[in-house]
Design a protein around this motif. Structure first.
Motif, short mmCIF file in Angstrom:
data_model
loop_
_atom_site.label_atom_id
_atom_site.label_comp_id
_atom_site.label_asym_id
_atom_site.label_seq_id
_atom_site.Cartn_x
_atom_site.Cartn_y
_atom_site.Cartn_z
N ALA A 267 -1.87 0.14 8.55
CA ALA A 267 -2.08 -1.28 8.24
C ALA A 267 -3.31 -1.82 8.96
O ALA A 267 -4.06 -2.62 8.40
N HIS B 118 -6.43 -1.63 7.07
CA HIS B 118 -6.59 -2.46 5.88
C HIS B 118 -6.58 -3.96 6.15
O HIS B 118 -6.98 -4.74 5.30
N ILE B 119 -6.07 -4.36 7.31
CA ILE B 119 -6.01 -5.79 7.65
C ILE B 119 -7.23 -6.09 8.52
O ILE B 119 -7.31 -5.62 9.66
N VAL C 261 4.62 -5.69 9.44
CA VAL C 261 4.31 -4.40 8.84
C VAL C 261 5.61 -3.62 8.74
O VAL C 261 6.32 -3.46 9.73
N LYS D 46 2.02 1.11 11.02
CA LYS D 46 1.24 0.09 11.73
C LYS D 46 -0.21 0.51 11.88
O LYS D 46 -1.14 -0.28 11.69
N ARG E 263 0.86 -1.18 0.00
CA ARG E 263 0.00 0.00 0.00
C ARG E 263 0.89 1.23 0.00
O ARG E 263 1.92 1.27 0.68
N VAL F 80 -3.94 -8.09 13.32
CA VAL F 80 -2.79 -7.41 12.70
C VAL F 80 -1.46 -7.82 13.35
O VAL F 80 -0.41 -7.73 12.73
N HIS G 28 0.99 -10.19 11.47
CA HIS G 28 1.57 -9.74 10.22
C HIS G 28 2.82 -8.90 10.44
O HIS G 28 2.95 -8.24 11.46
#
Length: 127
Positions: A101, A104-105, A114, A98, A81, A109, A112
């Motif tokens: 993110a 969008h997650i 980031v 973060k 992104r 989170v 993941h």
């Protein structure tokens, strides 16, 4: 002087490692596939440790020493992104990345990785 470049590709079941000696005559120094277990019954953090240990053991068994590497992640395993963020401070950018993110997650989170990279620095325009 020749340098050694290492590329690592991660798949679900293995890590593929390629080392190339660069210089006048390029040559493949090593090319190996390292099996990576997928212990589904373990917690994600423990599963990561098990897979990392298998990777280290595979490198040692192959005699490969890595000083720096390029990681190849399959497109289906990553999300990219672009965002315009109002700070130039790396610590703030990490927190902002973060936060962005999390928008969008849609699930957990914390599972993941980031990261961010500054693509361009622009001065902020005020009114």
């Amino acid at each position: 002087m020749a340098s050694i470049k290492t590329a690592i590709e991660l798949t679900d079941g293995e890590a593929r490692v390629l080392q190339v000696k660069l210089g006048k005559d390029r040559q493949v120094k090593a090319a190996v596939k390292i099996p990576l277990p997928l212990p589904a019954q373990l917690e994600p953090a423990t599963r990561l440790k098990v897979r990392a240990a298998a990777f280290r053991d595979g490198l040692r068994a192959s005699g490969i020493r890595i000083h720096s590497a390029v990681m190849i992640i399959p497109k289906r395993k990553g999300t990219l992104r672009y965002a315009v963020l109002p700070s130039a401070d790396d610590a703030e950018l990490s927190k902002m990345a973060k936060f962005e993110a999390e928008r969008h997650i849609p699930f957990n989170v914390q599972r993941h990785v980031v990261s961010f990279a500054v693509m361009q620095k622009d001065a902020l325009q005020g009114s």
